[in-house]
Each structure stands twice: as structure tokens, then as C-alpha cells.
Design a protein around this motif. Sequence first.
Motif, short mmCIF file in Angstrom:
data_model
loop_
_atom_site.label_atom_id
_atom_site.label_comp_id
_atom_site.label_asym_id
_atom_site.label_seq_id
_atom_site.Cartn_x
_atom_site.Cartn_y
_atom_site.Cartn_z
N SER A 181 4.78 3.87 -6.80
CA SER A 181 3.53 3.15 -6.99
C SER A 181 3.26 2.76 -8.44
O SER A 181 2.28 2.07 -8.71
CB SER A 181 2.36 3.99 -6.48
OG SER A 181 2.29 5.20 -7.20
N ARG A 233 7.03 -1.34 -9.67
CA ARG A 233 6.69 -2.54 -8.90
C ARG A 233 7.13 -3.81 -9.62
O ARG A 233 7.56 -4.77 -8.99
CB ARG A 233 5.19 -2.60 -8.62
CG ARG A 233 4.70 -1.52 -7.70
CD ARG A 233 5.20 -1.74 -6.31
NE ARG A 233 4.70 -0.68 -5.44
CZ ARG A 233 4.77 -0.72 -4.15
NH1 ARG A 233 5.30 -1.74 -3.54
NH2 ARG A 233 4.31 0.27 -3.43
N GLU A 238 0.80 -1.23 0.00
CA GLU A 238 0.00 0.00 0.00
C GLU A 238 0.84 1.27 0.00
O GLU A 238 0.32 2.36 -0.21
CB GLU A 238 -0.93 -0.01 1.20
CG GLU A 238 -1.95 -1.13 1.16
CD GLU A 238 -2.80 -1.19 2.41
OE1 GLU A 238 -2.63 -0.31 3.28
OE2 GLU A 238 -3.61 -2.11 2.52
N THR A 286 2.88 4.14 -1.37
CA THR A 286 2.94 4.73 -2.71
C THR A 286 4.11 5.70 -2.88
O THR A 286 4.50 6.01 -3.99
CB THR A 286 1.64 5.49 -3.03
OG1 THR A 286 1.44 6.50 -2.04
CG2 THR A 286 0.46 4.53 -3.05
N ALA A 346 1.11 6.38 2.18
CA ALA A 346 0.06 5.73 1.39
C ALA A 346 -0.87 6.86 0.96
O ALA A 346 -1.64 7.38 1.76
CB ALA A 346 -0.69 4.69 2.20
#
Length: 154
Positions: free
Chosen positions: A69, A74, A50, A52, A100
Motif C-alpha cells: 500500500s 504503487r 483498495e 493493502t 484491505a
Amino acid sequence: MLGKGLWLAVCAVILLGTPATAGTIAFVAPTPNTWVGRSDHLVLKLNNPEITAVRINVNGVVGDMLAISSPEYRKAFQDFLIVQPLWDQGRNEVSVEAYAGKERVETTVATVYYAPGRMVRRCRPSSSRLPSMWPIRRAGVPVATTWRRARPSF
């Protein structure tokens, strides 16, 4: 049978009591309270999908917000963050803030000591590292025997 259960319970208590499980951010390299000789990389494992964005502060100097994010990031790095810090010589207080969205989720603090140009001793010298021993090793003479003879008596 009772011994195995007790052993399992002790292992579970030890694992649950480690600092790595206390928060989501873990310092992979350099680990907290260690010396580094070069300012190569700071590797963090975020352990939370979660998160970011991350902000890294070194000795009170606030860094930029790093967005992590994107799907490309990722896919390439998963939940790791690798940056090249600018350490000050000596003690460095590193603060990592995880966000987040716009909400701060966690802040982790660690101390890293920077000694540029110094060799950080991690192990005792080995006879295979001594240049004077390399010809003897190639000649087939056992190094341990030669090492004992070459060592000064105290």
C-alpha cells in the motif's frame, strides 16, 4: 444492421463470462494449470486499488504478509505483484489472499506444475533452429526446399 447487433451481444456475453472478470486477482505468469521449467517469477495483477496486503501460500506453506500500500510501491508497480516462488517439483497449489486493512477481501487458488530442467515444448521445431541448416540458409538456398529433401520418407 441486425447482424452487427447480434455480434456485439455475443461478444459481450463471452467477455462477461470469462474467469478474469470474476475476481480481482489474476494470475499473469504462470497462468493456472500450466507447466513451468524454471522457478523465476510469479506475476499477479490485483485489479483493486483498495488492496493493502497480500499473502501467498504454496502447497499449504503460509507466506508472510506483503504490504503493497505504500505510495512508492504503487508508483513503481501499480497493481502488479511480482515475487519469486519456491516451487516443489510436480503439482503446486498456489493460494493468494488479498487484504484491505485487516479484512480479507478475496482468495484465489491456482495450480502450477513445476518440472525443473525440462524443456517445455510450446511449438514445433523450425528449420531455422536446426544448426545443420544454418550454413545452407546463409548460402542463399531456400530452407523450405532443403527441408523437404532432408526429411525422411515414412
